[in-house]
Write a protein that holds these residues in place. Structure first.
Motif, PDB file in Angstrom:
ATOM      1  N   THR A  13       1.040  -8.549  -1.018  1.00 26.88           N
ATOM      2  CA  THR A  13       1.147  -7.261  -0.349  1.00 26.88           C
ATOM      3  C   THR A  13      -0.058  -6.437  -0.787  1.00 26.88           C
ATOM      4  O   THR A  13      -0.375  -6.379  -1.973  1.00 26.88           O
ATOM      5  CB  THR A  13       2.442  -6.541  -0.733  1.00 26.88           C
ATOM      6  OG1 THR A  13       3.549  -7.222  -0.130  1.00 26.88           O
ATOM      7  CG2 THR A  13       2.425  -5.094  -0.262  1.00 26.88           C
ATOM      8  N   MET A  14      -0.707  -5.819   0.180  1.00 29.31           N
ATOM      9  CA  MET A  14      -1.910  -5.049  -0.107  1.00 29.31           C
ATOM     10  C   MET A  14      -1.671  -3.571   0.173  1.00 29.31           C
ATOM     11  O   MET A  14      -0.812  -3.204   0.978  1.00 29.31           O
ATOM     12  CB  MET A  14      -3.070  -5.548   0.744  1.00 29.31           C
ATOM     13  CG  MET A  14      -3.433  -7.014   0.510  1.00 29.31           C
ATOM     14  SD  MET A  14      -3.958  -7.327  -1.177  1.00 29.31           S
ATOM     15  CE  MET A  14      -5.444  -6.324  -1.244  1.00 29.31           C
ATOM     16  N   ALA A  15      -2.430  -2.749  -0.493  1.00 32.10           N
ATOM     17  CA  ALA A  15      -2.268  -1.308  -0.321  1.00 32.10           C
ATOM     18  C   ALA A  15      -3.592  -0.599  -0.540  1.00 32.10           C
ATOM     19  O   ALA A  15      -4.512  -1.140  -1.152  1.00 32.10           O
ATOM     20  CB  ALA A  15      -1.218  -0.776  -1.293  1.00 32.10           C
ATOM     21  N   TRP A  16      -3.635   0.609  -0.038  1.00 29.12           N
ATOM     22  CA  TRP A  16      -4.732   1.530  -0.321  1.00 29.12           C
ATOM     23  C   TRP A  16      -4.164   2.735  -1.054  1.00 29.12           C
ATOM     24  O   TRP A  16      -3.122   3.281  -0.659  1.00 29.12           O
ATOM     25  CB  TRP A  16      -5.419   1.976   0.961  1.00 29.12           C
ATOM     26  CG  TRP A  16      -6.208   0.903   1.631  1.00 29.12           C
ATOM     27  CD1 TRP A  16      -5.792   0.053   2.616  1.00 29.12           C
ATOM     28  CD2 TRP A  16      -7.577   0.552   1.372  1.00 29.12           C
ATOM     29  NE1 TRP A  16      -6.807  -0.809   2.971  1.00 29.12           N
ATOM     30  CE2 TRP A  16      -7.921  -0.515   2.217  1.00 29.12           C
ATOM     31  CE3 TRP A  16      -8.551   1.041   0.483  1.00 29.12           C
ATOM     32  CZ2 TRP A  16      -9.190  -1.103   2.221  1.00 29.12           C
ATOM     33  CZ3 TRP A  16      -9.807   0.455   0.491  1.00 29.12           C
ATOM     34  CH2 TRP A  16     -10.119  -0.602   1.342  1.00 29.12           C
ATOM     35  N   PHE A  17      -4.847   3.123  -2.088  1.00 26.69           N
ATOM     36  CA  PHE A  17      -4.552   4.347  -2.825  1.00 26.69           C
ATOM     37  C   PHE A  17      -5.831   5.170  -2.858  1.00 26.69           C
ATOM     38  O   PHE A  17      -6.916   4.682  -2.564  1.00 26.69           O
ATOM     39  CB  PHE A  17      -4.113   4.020  -4.269  1.00 26.69           C
ATOM     40  CG  PHE A  17      -2.762   3.384  -4.357  1.00 26.69           C
ATOM     41  CD1 PHE A  17      -2.600   2.023  -4.135  1.00 26.69           C
ATOM     42  CD2 PHE A  17      -1.645   4.147  -4.655  1.00 26.69           C
ATOM     43  CE1 PHE A  17      -1.345   1.428  -4.216  1.00 26.69           C
ATOM     44  CE2 PHE A  17      -0.386   3.568  -4.750  1.00 26.69           C
ATOM     45  CZ  PHE A  17      -0.239   2.205  -4.524  1.00 26.69           C
ATOM     46  N   ARG A  18      -5.681   6.427  -3.235  1.00 22.88           N
ATOM     47  CA  ARG A  18      -6.855   7.278  -3.383  1.00 22.88           C
ATOM     48  C   ARG A  18      -6.651   8.249  -4.526  1.00 22.88           C
ATOM     49  O   ARG A  18      -5.533   8.586  -4.882  1.00 22.88           O
ATOM     50  CB  ARG A  18      -7.157   8.033  -2.092  1.00 22.88           C
ATOM     51  CG  ARG A  18      -6.108   9.049  -1.689  1.00 22.88           C
ATOM     52  CD  ARG A  18      -6.441   9.635  -0.321  1.00 22.88           C
ATOM     53  NE  ARG A  18      -5.470  10.645   0.101  1.00 22.88           N
ATOM     54  CZ  ARG A  18      -5.446  11.204   1.296  1.00 22.88           C
ATOM     55  NH1 ARG A  18      -6.357  10.857   2.222  1.00 22.88           N
ATOM     56  NH2 ARG A  18      -4.542  12.116   1.592  1.00 22.88           N
TER      57      ARG A  18
END
Length: 122
Positions: free
Chosen positions: A32-37
């Motif tokens: 599972t992949m994600a983007w955070f900032r």
């Protein structure tokens, strides 16, 4: 898996950017992949996540309708298309991966890219 984010830059309000995250290793499709900032002076925050086959996708409320996350398992890539950018989107953006399932919390992710800077000018 090793991750490397790219595609950040300087853009005016209302503009668009497409972030890319390349992954090494043959097991990318299992993650599972994600983007955070991380906005300036603030804590890291969730942006979007996509499960292994792209069938489950979730967004943070403040990016819904503007950002689109996608992945290409044949290329070991995950993307974040960002449209109608606002100054408050200014942050370092990170891609992350984990094997457990769809999660919104950063500690659940054990694999992180180095981050790419996105700056939106007003």
């Amino acid at each position: 898996v090793q991750l490397q984010a790219s595609g950040g830059g300087l853009v005016q309000t209302g503009g668009s950017l497409r972030l890319s995250c390349s992954a090494s290793g043959h097991a990318f499709r299992s993650y599972t992949m994600a983007w955070f900032r991380r906005p300036p002076g603030k804590e890291r925050e969730f942006v979007a996540t996509i499960n292994q086959n792209g069938g489950r996708i979730f967004y943070a409320e403040d990016v819904k309708g503007r950002f689109t996350v996608s992945r290409d398992n044949s290329k070991n890539m995950v993307y974040l298309q960002m449209n109608n950018l606002k100054p408050e989107d200014t942050a370092i953006y990170y891609c992350a991966g984990q094997l457990v399932g769809v999660k919104h919390d950063a500690p659940a992710y054990g694999y992180w890219g180095q981050g790419t800077q996105v700056t939106v000018s007003s």
